[in-house]
Structure formats: structure tokens, C-alpha cells
Scaffold this active site. Sequence first.
Site, PDB file in Angstrom:
ATOM      1  N   SER A 170       0.820  -1.215   0.000  1.00  0.00           N
ATOM      2  CA  SER A 170       0.000   0.000   0.000  1.00  0.00           C
ATOM      3  C   SER A 170       0.845   1.252   0.000  1.00  0.00           C
ATOM      4  CB  SER A 170      -0.860  -0.024   1.268  1.00  0.00           C
ATOM      5  OG  SER A 170      -1.519   1.207   1.432  1.00  0.00           O
ATOM      6  N   TYR A 225      -1.864   0.019  10.269  1.00  0.00           N
ATOM      7  CA  TYR A 225      -2.151  -0.600   8.972  1.00  0.00           C
ATOM      8  C   TYR A 225      -0.937  -0.460   8.040  1.00  0.00           C
ATOM      9  CZ  TYR A 225      -3.801  -1.059   4.205  1.00  0.00           C
ATOM     10  OH  TYR A 225      -3.913  -1.428   2.883  1.00  0.00           O
ATOM     11  N   LYS A 244       1.834  -3.420   6.597  1.00  0.00           N
ATOM     12  CA  LYS A 244       2.177  -3.671   5.189  1.00  0.00           C
ATOM     13  C   LYS A 244       3.692  -3.560   4.979  1.00  0.00           C
ATOM     14  CE  LYS A 244      -1.906  -4.293   3.289  1.00  0.00           C
ATOM     15  NZ  LYS A 244      -2.263  -5.432   2.455  1.00  0.00           N
TER      16      LYS A 244
HETATM   17  N1  UFG Z   1     -13.399  10.498   2.849  1.00  0.00           N
HETATM   18  C1  UFG Z   1     -14.326  11.406   3.290  1.00  0.00           C
HETATM   19  N2  UFG Z   1     -15.501  10.937   3.804  1.00  0.00           N
HETATM   20  C2  UFG Z   1     -15.773   9.610   3.913  1.00  0.00           C
HETATM   21  C3  UFG Z   1     -14.814   8.690   3.443  1.00  0.00           C
HETATM   22  C4  UFG Z   1     -13.630   9.169   2.931  1.00  0.00           C
HETATM   23  O1  UFG Z   1     -14.128  12.627   3.248  1.00  0.00           O
HETATM   24  O2  UFG Z   1     -16.862   9.260   4.405  1.00  0.00           O
HETATM   25  C5  UFG Z   1     -12.143  10.994   2.280  1.00  0.00           C
HETATM   26  C6  UFG Z   1     -10.927  10.555   3.058  1.00  0.00           C
HETATM   27  O3  UFG Z   1     -10.635  11.480   4.056  1.00  0.00           O
HETATM   28  C7  UFG Z   1      -9.872  10.464   1.969  1.00  0.00           C
HETATM   29  C8  UFG Z   1     -10.655  10.124   0.701  1.00  0.00           C
HETATM   30  O4  UFG Z   1     -12.005  10.424   1.001  1.00  0.00           O
HETATM   31  O5  UFG Z   1      -9.292  11.703   1.788  1.00  0.00           O
HETATM   32  C9  UFG Z   1     -10.554   8.668   0.333  1.00  0.00           C
HETATM   33  O6  UFG Z   1     -10.874   7.910   1.485  1.00  0.00           O
HETATM   34  P1  UFG Z   1     -11.073   6.329   1.447  1.00  0.00           P
HETATM   35  O7  UFG Z   1     -11.504   5.934   2.830  1.00  0.00           O
HETATM   36  O8  UFG Z   1     -11.947   5.952   0.302  1.00  0.00           O
HETATM   37  O9  UFG Z   1      -9.643   5.792   1.129  1.00  0.00           O
HETATM   38  P2  UFG Z   1      -8.300   6.028   1.940  1.00  0.00           P
HETATM   39  O10 UFG Z   1      -7.505   7.008   1.133  1.00  0.00           O
HETATM   40  O11 UFG Z   1      -8.472   6.356   3.350  1.00  0.00           O
HETATM   41  O12 UFG Z   1      -7.743   4.565   2.011  1.00  0.00           O
HETATM   42  C10 UFG Z   1      -7.270   3.887   0.921  1.00  0.00           C
HETATM   43  C11 UFG Z   1      -7.348   2.386   1.149  1.00  0.00           C
HETATM   44  C12 UFG Z   1      -6.411   1.967   2.241  1.00  0.00           C
HETATM   45  C13 UFG Z   1      -5.043   2.493   1.949  1.00  0.00           C
HETATM   46  C14 UFG Z   1      -5.116   3.987   1.844  1.00  0.00           C
HETATM   47  C15 UFG Z   1      -3.783   4.600   1.637  1.00  0.00           C
HETATM   48  O13 UFG Z   1      -8.660   2.008   1.467  1.00  0.00           O
HETATM   49  O14 UFG Z   1      -6.375   0.563   2.288  1.00  0.00           O
HETATM   50  O15 UFG Z   1      -5.954   4.295   0.745  1.00  0.00           O
HETATM   51  O16 UFG Z   1      -3.768   5.840   2.258  1.00  0.00           O
HETATM   52  F1  UFG Z   1      -4.199   2.201   2.929  1.00  0.00           F
END
Ligand code: UFG
Length: 328
Positions: A117, A141, A145
Site C-alpha cells: 500500500s 495498517y 504492510k
Molecule cells: N473520505 C471522506 N468521507 C468519507 C470517506 C472518505 O471525506 O466518508 C475521504 C478521506 O478522508 C480520503 C478520501 O475520502 O481523503 C478517500 O478515502 P477512502 O476511505 O476511500 O480511502 P483512503 O484514502 O483512506 O484509504 C485507501 C485504502 C487503504 C489504503 C489507503 C492509503 O482504502 O487501504 O488508501 O492511504 F491504505
Amino acid sequence: MKNILVIGGAGYIGSHMCKHLATNGYQPVVLDNLICGHREAVKWGPFIEGSMADKYLLEKIFSKYEIKGVMHFAAFCYVGESITEPGKYYRNNVAAPISLLEVMVKKNISNFIFSSSCATYGEPLEIPITEKHPQNPISPYGRSKLMMEQILNDFFNAYGIKYISLRYFNAAGADPDGELGEDHMPETHLIPLVFQTAMGLIKEIKIFGDDYPTKDGTCIRDYIHIDDLAQAHLIALERLLDGQSRGIYNLGNGAGYSVKEVIDMARNITGKCVPYRIVDKRVGDPAVLIGSSQKAVEELGWRPHFPDLHTIIETAWKWHKSHPKGYE
Ligand code: UFG
């Protein structure tokens, strides 16, 4: 037909991988404990319900099927949860795959594709992030990884287990045929939650912070289509089968979109309202994560087919609107 053991093959990324393997002449043998996966998503080969921590079960699988390679998609993947429940993450994401690797050594099986990741990099020092960027993960997490990447290197040195680690940015989208999609419980990922809002299943999407140092104040991410991820895994596997001994590659599109841009595009594609509310920042969210996949392009010959966010969201919407409650 060559058998590939796909651990977590009933989950979002694993199920798309199985379809891609089957279309390319491989038989995916799925091992999944169904904690996060869906039995309905396993359609292209044998299914065994169980855990990769179960050495006895693994030995039976390796004896029954002539396994040419192993792909591992069975990690827990919620950054926030890993901060509040680190033991759960280290047990499942590190201890369990060590059992798997030990059985692979015992049964003389090599060729391991590891889902790593961009979370292993931590707060980016420069954008786009290349594989040479320092790895300072900021969550259990991400650390789990990174530990696995190091453990794989140790197993390569000690036993010659060949491996490729693929560091994904944000996996998104769905099977363009509409047969498979993203269904997590609980759902925390942005794009599925935006659709749930568009379908009226939840009242509003919460945007985690709008005062980041980005163009509209919301976080920027690099979204990569799930089929492009699967394609990269298959190329990586074939490289190992052809003799490459190890490798590490980023997988992203090199383009970033803000949370607000994702919501706007989803509004256009669905034609529906997506009410949102700004709430506090989520712990562990870097402002910008954009990857360079130049190495995968140059060394693996990887060519993403769905690099634009519009297609990524469109394919995801196709599945969500026909499966508003997921696989059930
Ligand atoms: N976000 C919101 N509201 C929500 C959900 C997400 O504003 O309800 C934002 C988050 O803050 C982030 C973006 O949308 O900026 C994407 O969020 P996700 O939860 O869809 O994805 P992440 O970037 O947190 O996580 C993904 C993968 C993880 C991995 C990560 C790396 O799901 O497994 O990218 O940073 F580790």
C-alpha cells in the site's frame, strides 16, 4: 490449467483478480474466511472457507492442487480501525501471512504476489511518490504492510521465495460487466459512500476536513481502477513464473482528485443529489497521495485501461445501482 491460490478471493480486489485470472487461462483456487468476503463473489474456481493462519488447511490445499503462485488479498484495510485495534491488524496482516509463508517453504512453493500500500510511505515528502520515497508509515495498517514487505525480503534471502509487492494507491471502480463490485461492511470508502448517499440510503456524506493545503481544501487521492490493478497482478505473476526473483512497484494513475471533485463527478454520473457536510479531519489522512507508476509501466509493461476518474466512477455506479444493498 495453472492453479493460483487467491487468499481473500471473495473480497473486493480478490474477486476481480479471480475473474481476470480465469479469463487469462488460470484457475483461481480461493481461500477466504468470509469475514469480509462474499461467497457470491467466488465464481471462477474452487472455494475453500478458512484462514491463511491455518497451517494444516494450507498444507492440504497445497497437496491437493498444484499451486504455481499465491496472491494475498486478505489483509484488514481500515487505517482508522488499525489505530484503535492494532492487535487485530498485526495478527491478521502480519502473523497470519507468516504462517502462510512457512507452509509455502515447507511445500516448496514460490511466487508470491503481495498487496502492499501507499500507506507504507506515510506523509509524503514529495509528489508524485515513487518507490524510492522513504517509508515512514503513520498507522498500524501502514506498518503492517511495511513489515510484510521486509518479511518477504527475509524469506527471499533465507528460502528463495520469489515475490512482487504492489503498492496500491486508492483501489476503486468495478467490473465493467457489472458482475462484481465493492461491498464492505462497514463501508468506509469514499466512492461507495457517495453512491449510498445518492441512492438515499444514507442522509449525507461527511467530508473529513476542508482546510487541507489543496485547491479546494479537501484531500486528494490517486484512484486506480480495480481491473487495472488485476492486470498488473497478472503481469507480475507471469514475471515471477518467467524467472524474475522479486520486485516492488507502485500502482496508481499519477493523477489526483479531491474529495469534492469525486462527489461532483458522482453527481454528474448518477444525476442525483449528493448532500454533504464538512466534519473533523480523520486521523491518519495525508492531504495528498499521488503515485508515480512509471516503474510498473517501464519494467512490467503495465498499461492502465481505465485511467480516468469518470470511467472508474461509472463502472462503480453500474454495480451499485444494480446492487444497492451489496451482494445480499
Ligand atoms: N473520505 C471522506 N468521507 C468519507 C470517506 C472518505 O471525506 O466518508 C475521504 C478521506 O478522508 C480520503 C478520501 O475520502 O481523503 C478517500 O478515502 P477512502 O476511505 O476511500 O480511502 P483512503 O484514502 O483512506 O484509504 C485507501 C485504502 C487503504 C489504503 C489507503 C492509503 O482504502 O487501504 O488508501 O492511504 F491504505
